[in-house]
Scaffold this motif. Structure first.
Motif, mmCIF file in Angstrom:
data_model
loop_
_atom_site.group_PDB
_atom_site.id
_atom_site.type_symbol
_atom_site.label_atom_id
_atom_site.label_comp_id
_atom_site.label_asym_id
_atom_site.label_seq_id
_atom_site.Cartn_x
_atom_site.Cartn_y
_atom_site.Cartn_z
ATOM 1 N N ASP A 128 32.769 35.664 42.793
ATOM 2 C CA ASP A 128 32.237 36.155 41.521
ATOM 3 C C ASP A 128 33.582 35.441 40.713
ATOM 4 N N VAL A 129 33.629 34.589 39.387
ATOM 5 C CA VAL A 129 34.662 34.532 38.290
ATOM 6 C C VAL A 129 35.665 35.387 38.280
ATOM 7 N N ARG A 130 35.915 36.754 38.467
ATOM 8 C CA ARG A 130 36.748 37.820 37.861
ATOM 9 C C ARG A 130 37.718 37.628 39.338
ATOM 10 N N ASP A 131 37.390 37.396 39.909
ATOM 11 C CA ASP A 131 38.335 37.666 41.498
ATOM 12 C C ASP A 131 38.468 36.236 41.510
ATOM 13 N N VAL A 132 38.159 35.068 40.905
ATOM 14 C CA VAL A 132 38.619 33.653 40.748
ATOM 15 C C VAL A 132 39.794 33.269 39.833
ATOM 16 N N TRP A 144 45.837 32.903 39.089
ATOM 17 C CA TRP A 144 47.408 33.419 38.978
ATOM 18 C C TRP A 144 48.305 32.953 40.034
ATOM 19 N N LEU A 145 47.360 33.920 41.095
ATOM 20 C CA LEU A 145 48.209 34.081 42.197
ATOM 21 C C LEU A 145 48.698 32.282 42.628
ATOM 22 N N ALA A 146 47.849 31.805 43.007
ATOM 23 C CA ALA A 146 47.991 30.729 43.023
ATOM 24 C C ALA A 146 49.287 30.006 42.557
ATOM 25 N N GLY A 174 48.319 36.937 49.506
ATOM 26 C CA GLY A 174 47.554 38.607 49.146
ATOM 27 C C GLY A 174 46.148 38.314 48.866
ATOM 28 N N TRP A 175 45.499 37.765 48.485
ATOM 29 C CA TRP A 175 44.317 37.484 47.610
ATOM 30 C C TRP A 175 43.135 37.577 48.414
ATOM 31 N N LYS A 176 42.111 38.354 48.107
ATOM 32 C CA LYS A 176 40.743 38.151 48.429
ATOM 33 C C LYS A 176 39.927 38.670 47.604
ATOM 34 N N PRO A 177 38.541 38.143 47.819
ATOM 35 C CA PRO A 177 37.716 39.027 47.238
ATOM 36 C C PRO A 177 37.338 40.259 47.241
#
Length: 317
Positions: A220-224, A229-231, A295-298
């Protein structure tokens, strides 16, 4: 913090702006012919500063960076539609490479401590062997379209500017992503728009498709945008990270999920014009490196994404 989004009026750019506006000042680049539908609500409320800038012109970009002096840049502007790259390979490669060079050159001279996210693509992997799935960042790049070649070029340029000049560039190889506002040329949106038009009686009950056997990894684009940002906040400069869901679905299965959301009786027909000269058989991403770093995950399930996308197209008269 002052954040610059190139291509703010696009699909990902508009979602990126909404995400960042919670805490930061946002400036976005547009072109004279840019459609502003996706950011009209932000523009009307004067929530973002829009700057007209031709990114292929180094003087325009230099003036932009000198004026804004951004702390973060999300470089999302690109010719991003794979079929168009077959029709205009030179334009695609020149547009995507020259724009990025101009940005990095201006940052190098004016605001060298600025962090830059370079939005690259899983299309760079191209031909993938069965034993290489799920695809890690270390997988060989075997691009199968001019668009994919342009993204490999962008990625290597970002790495070169990090090594040569110390620019804080972070590269994201994003797998297929979709959601509300996705351009109608892209498969999930194209199917959704056709279903919505059939429901409204604007199109006969026939849905046209291309290759339904390709397997893709959708996020989902909202997860992307959260990942982007986290990148920059936690990613290591000069590194490349996969952004993916870690699960795969055929285009046919995706179509069936969308059809199940509609009560209309719809016939499926293959349109030869929708078939590409060469197509990537499978794109399934391994995002563990990015998860371990940030720590990101969809979080948003595909069924919700498709429902939101179909309802987006249903909202049009």
């Amino acid at each position: 913090m002052k954040v610059l989004i190139t291509g703010i009026s696009g699909f990902v750019g508009s979602h990126m702006a909404e995400y960042l506006l919670q805490e930061h000042d946002v400036v976005g680049t547009i072109r004279q012919r840019s459609r502003l539908d996706h950011i009209k609500h932000l523009k009307d409320l004067q929530l973002v500063d829009l700057v007209e800038c031709e990114l292929r012109d180094p003087f325009s970009v230099e003036a932009l960076i000198a004026s804004v002096k951004p702390d973060r840049i999300f470089h999302l502007a690109a010719q991003s539609f794979v079929p168009t790259s077959w029709n205009s390979p030179v334009d695609t490669i020149y547009n995507n490479a020259a724009s990025q060079i101009n940005i990095m050159e201006a940052v190098r001279r004016i605001k060298p401590d600025c962090k830059i996210q370079i939005a690259c693509s899983s299309e760079e992997y191209g031909h993938v062997e069965a034993y290489e799935v799920p695809i890690k960042e270390t997988n060989p790049l075997r691009p199968l379209s001019p668009y994919a070649v342009s993204k490999v070029t962008q990625e290597f340029l970002a790495y070169q500017y990090y090594k040569s000049y110390g620019l804080h560039t972070v590269i994201t190889r994003t797998f297929n992503h979709t959601g509300p506002r996705r351009g109608e040329n892209f498969v999930t949106s194209n199917f959704s728009k056709q279903i919505a038009d059939i429901e409204k009686g604007k199109q006969p009950p026939v849905l046209y498709v291309g290759n339904l056997q390709a397997k893709r990894d959708f996020t989902d684009v909202r997860d992307v945008v959260r990942a982007y940002w986290l990148a920059l906040e936690k990613g290591v400069p000069g590194e490349t990270y996969n952004i993916a869901s870690g699960s795969c679905i055929t285009i046919e299965e995706l179509l069936q999920k969308l059809l199940a959301l509609s009560k209309a009786k719809i016939e499926i027909k293959v349109d030869p014009a929708r078939l590409r000269p060469s197509d990537v058989e499978i794109l399934l991403g391994d995002y563990r490196k990015f998860h371990e770093t940030t720590g990101w995950k969809p979080e948003i399930p595909l069924d919700r994404t498709l429902s939101d996308l179909l309802n987006y197209w249903r909202s049009f008269p």
